[in-house]
Design a protein around this motif. Structure first.
Motif, PDB file in Angstrom:
ATOM      1  N   VAL A 110      86.411  26.272  39.543  1.00 56.10           N
ATOM      2  CA  VAL A 110      85.994  25.876  38.200  1.00 56.10           C
ATOM      3  C   VAL A 110      87.194  25.704  37.274  1.00 56.10           C
ATOM      4  O   VAL A 110      87.281  24.742  36.504  1.00 56.10           O
ATOM      5  CB  VAL A 110      85.015  26.912  37.603  1.00 56.10           C
ATOM      6  CG1 VAL A 110      84.679  26.557  36.154  1.00 56.10           C
ATOM      7  CG2 VAL A 110      83.750  26.982  38.440  1.00 56.10           C
ATOM      8  N   ARG A 113      89.008  22.516  38.033  1.00 51.72           N
ATOM      9  CA  ARG A 113      88.195  21.362  37.628  1.00 51.72           C
ATOM     10  C   ARG A 113      88.295  21.131  36.124  1.00 51.72           C
ATOM     11  O   ARG A 113      88.492  20.005  35.670  1.00 51.72           O
ATOM     12  CB  ARG A 113      86.731  21.585  38.020  1.00 51.72           C
ATOM     13  CG  ARG A 113      85.847  20.383  37.680  1.00 51.72           C
ATOM     14  CD  ARG A 113      84.473  20.502  38.279  1.00 51.72           C
ATOM     15  NE  ARG A 113      83.669  21.517  37.617  1.00 51.72           N
ATOM     16  CZ  ARG A 113      83.281  22.640  38.161  1.00 51.72           C
ATOM     17  NH1 ARG A 113      83.622  22.938  39.400  1.00 51.72           N
ATOM     18  NH2 ARG A 113      82.548  23.518  37.492  1.00 51.72           N
ATOM     19  N   LEU A 114      88.188  22.200  35.341  1.00 49.22           N
ATOM     20  CA  LEU A 114      88.254  22.071  33.889  1.00 49.22           C
ATOM     21  C   LEU A 114      89.646  21.634  33.431  1.00 49.22           C
ATOM     22  O   LEU A 114      89.779  20.829  32.500  1.00 49.22           O
ATOM     23  CB  LEU A 114      87.866  23.397  33.216  1.00 49.22           C
ATOM     24  CG  LEU A 114      86.412  23.844  33.418  1.00 49.22           C
ATOM     25  CD1 LEU A 114      86.172  25.183  32.750  1.00 49.22           C
ATOM     26  CD2 LEU A 114      85.452  22.803  32.859  1.00 49.22           C
ATOM     27  N   GLU A 150      80.667  17.578  29.278  1.00 47.03           N
ATOM     28  CA  GLU A 150      80.758  18.532  30.378  1.00 47.03           C
ATOM     29  C   GLU A 150      81.627  19.732  30.003  1.00 47.03           C
ATOM     30  O   GLU A 150      81.317  20.874  30.362  1.00 47.03           O
ATOM     31  CB  GLU A 150      81.316  17.841  31.619  1.00 47.03           C
ATOM     32  CG  GLU A 150      80.377  16.776  32.183  1.00 47.03           C
ATOM     33  CD  GLU A 150      80.971  16.059  33.382  1.00 47.03           C
ATOM     34  OE1 GLU A 150      82.042  16.490  33.861  1.00 47.03           O
ATOM     35  OE2 GLU A 150      80.382  15.073  33.845  1.00 47.03           O
ATOM     36  N   LEU A 151      82.701  19.472  29.274  1.00 46.37           N
ATOM     37  CA  LEU A 151      83.589  20.566  28.865  1.00 46.37           C
ATOM     38  C   LEU A 151      82.895  21.483  27.865  1.00 46.37           C
ATOM     39  O   LEU A 151      83.061  22.705  27.921  1.00 46.37           O
ATOM     40  CB  LEU A 151      84.873  19.989  28.254  1.00 46.37           C
ATOM     41  CG  LEU A 151      85.815  19.275  29.239  1.00 46.37           C
ATOM     42  CD1 LEU A 151      86.937  18.575  28.495  1.00 46.37           C
ATOM     43  CD2 LEU A 151      86.387  20.267  30.252  1.00 46.37           C
ATOM     44  N   ARG A 153      79.673  21.998  27.674  1.00 48.06           N
ATOM     45  CA  ARG A 153      78.679  22.765  28.447  1.00 48.06           C
ATOM     46  C   ARG A 153      79.330  23.886  29.253  1.00 48.06           C
ATOM     47  O   ARG A 153      78.689  24.895  29.562  1.00 48.06           O
ATOM     48  CB  ARG A 153      77.933  21.823  29.388  1.00 48.06           C
ATOM     49  CG  ARG A 153      76.946  20.909  28.676  1.00 48.06           C
ATOM     50  CD  ARG A 153      76.254  19.971  29.658  1.00 48.06           C
ATOM     51  NE  ARG A 153      75.264  19.141  29.010  1.00 48.06           N
ATOM     52  CZ  ARG A 153      74.588  18.170  29.611  1.00 48.06           C
ATOM     53  NH1 ARG A 153      74.806  17.918  30.889  1.00 48.06           N
ATOM     54  NH2 ARG A 153      73.700  17.463  28.944  1.00 48.06           N
ATOM     55  N   ALA A 154      80.608  23.688  29.582  1.00 47.99           N
ATOM     56  CA  ALA A 154      81.327  24.725  30.324  1.00 47.99           C
ATOM     57  C   ALA A 154      81.878  25.815  29.401  1.00 47.99           C
ATOM     58  O   ALA A 154      82.520  26.746  29.873  1.00 47.99           O
ATOM     59  CB  ALA A 154      82.472  24.090  31.111  1.00 47.99           C
TER      60      ALA A 154
END
Length: 426
Positions: A110, A113-114, A150-151, A153-154
């Motif tokens: 994770v 990925r971020l 997406e970021l 939400r992360a």
């Protein structure tokens, strides 16, 4: 080098042999010759650099087609660093962001990925900031919006500002999902549907704080927050306030949100509010939401129909796919029909081939045919290759045949390679 030396010696001899007046003329000739040589050398170096940049760009783009994103990232990085001022160097910033995002999606870690997605955001930002007139800025904004969502939400809340700033701009200008029909050699990658967002226009601090509190309250005590937001949406005087309230309400999973969204999508006086409500209805699982979208389509204008097509595709309900199929077969507006064909190919893959091929056979619209060719090619399976080869053999329109050959050239299929070799050998 010998030729240049002879020229210099000749000019020098003329200079020494000339009188004072002649020497001035010869000196001017020397200066003009040096300047011309410098310009010729500069142009030659620019041409060489352009050729190198293009070769690197094409190699990197090939890796994008082949989905070998790690190699593409290295090449686009090199291209952006070495040829930043060239058109290829500028475009590399978009494809670098795109490739980083795609590579990030394949990572299990994770944190990695971020980090990769954040790097993609930086390259897209550089393109928009340093080269605002570049043709890829519009696509970069939409891709940046997708990654920012997406970021957020992360848990990386700082990227919320990209949603606040970018999406409203996209909605106001009604950016289409497919800006233009695919034409080689650009790889057509339709951007994700824009997500409605809080507008960037500021409200007064007190109202802004109230909305932030309502957003938080919606996640903790929906029963208290819902009626306040509903009132703001249905009877609010400020367009900005209504848009912000709809954004907050649209993210709720509560079933009672659906009737409010339907009312806005069907009857609201603001086109912007209607489009936002349509988007949020497309994210719902309830049959009531999809039924409302199908009903709205029957009387919608062409622009609204393209938004509805996105909603049907995003919904992924079989009834929504059936509606896209119906539109692809019967829609009178060629642009709306083309986009329906695109979404049908995207959602159904090879199952869409019979409809796509029937549409190809029955239409005379070249742009629709190009859209169908692209939809077939994106499937990338053996059936797609054989179908494209069959079309290429029968097609008499040179532009369409060239389009088909281009897409076959992007395939690794031995069957495609054999067909292309047969064309060469003719």
């Amino acid at each position: 080098m010998i030729k240049k030396t002879r020229i210099v010696l000749l000019v020098l001899a003329l200079f020494l042999a000339a009188g004072s007046t002649g020497k001035a003329a010869v000196w001017t000739l020397i200066q003009d010759s040096v300047q011309a040589a410098e310009q010729a050398g500069k142009k030659a170096r620019q041409t060489e650099q352009e050729a190198r940049a293009r070769a690197l760009y094409e190699a990197a783009k090939k890796n994008v087609y082949n989905k070998t994103y790690e190699a593409a990232i290295a090449q686009f990085n090199d291209l952006a660093a070495k040829y930043a001022a060239s058109a290829y160097g500028q475009e590399a910033l978009y494809w670098l962001g795109y490739s980083l995002d795609k590579q990030a999606a394949s990572l299990g870690d994770v944190k990695q990925r971020l980090e990769m997605q954040q790097a993609a955001m930086e390259h897209l930002e550089t393109l928009m900031k340093d080269f605002p007139a570049n043709a890829w800025v519009k696509d970069a904004k939409i891709l940046q919006l997708q990654i920012a969502e997406e970021l957020v939400r992360a848990g990386l809340g700082k990227y919320r500002r990209y949603i606040d700033q970018s999406v409203q701009e996209a909605l106001e200008s009604s950016l289409p999902v497919l800006e233009q029909f695919a034409v080689p050699p650009v790889l057509p990658i339709p951007p994700e549907p824009p997500v409605p967002s809080i507008p960037s226009k500021p409200l007064d601090p007190e109202t802004e704080l109230k909305l932030v509190a309502l957003d938080a309250l919606m996640g903790m005590d929906e029963e208290k927050a819902f009626p306040i937001l509903e009132k703001m949406i249905l009877s609010g005087q400020s367009p900005e306030l209504r848009e912000k309230a709809l954004f907050i309400l649209g993210q709720s999973d509560a079933a009672k949100v659906v009737p409010v969204l339907i009312q806005i999508a069907e009857k609201d006086a603001s086109p912007k509010m209607r489009k936002s409500a349509i988007f949020w209805l497309g994210q719902r699982d309830e049959e009531q939401a999809l039924a409302a979208l199908i009903k709205i389509f029957e009387t919608a204008d062409a622009e609204t129909k393209t938004v509805l097509l996105m909603a049907f595709a995003e919904n992924k309900n079989p009834k929504g796919i059936a509606k896209i199929t119906e539109i692809a077969k019967t829609e009178k507006d060629p642009e709306v029909r083309a986009r329906a064909l695109f979404w049908l190919g995207e959602t159904e893959g090879e199952k869409a081939f019979p409809v796509l091929l029937e549409s190809y056979r029955t239409t005379d619209n070249v742009q629709i045919k190009k859209q169908i060719i692209m939809a077939l090619a994106q499937s990338q399976g053996p059936k797609a290759v054989s179908t494209l080869i069959d079309l290429a053999k029968k097609e008499t329109n040179f532009d369409l045949k060239k389009q088909i050959v281009f897409w076959l050239g992007q395939s690794d299929s031995p069957e495609a390679a054999k067909f292309l070799q047969e064309l060469i050998d003719k």
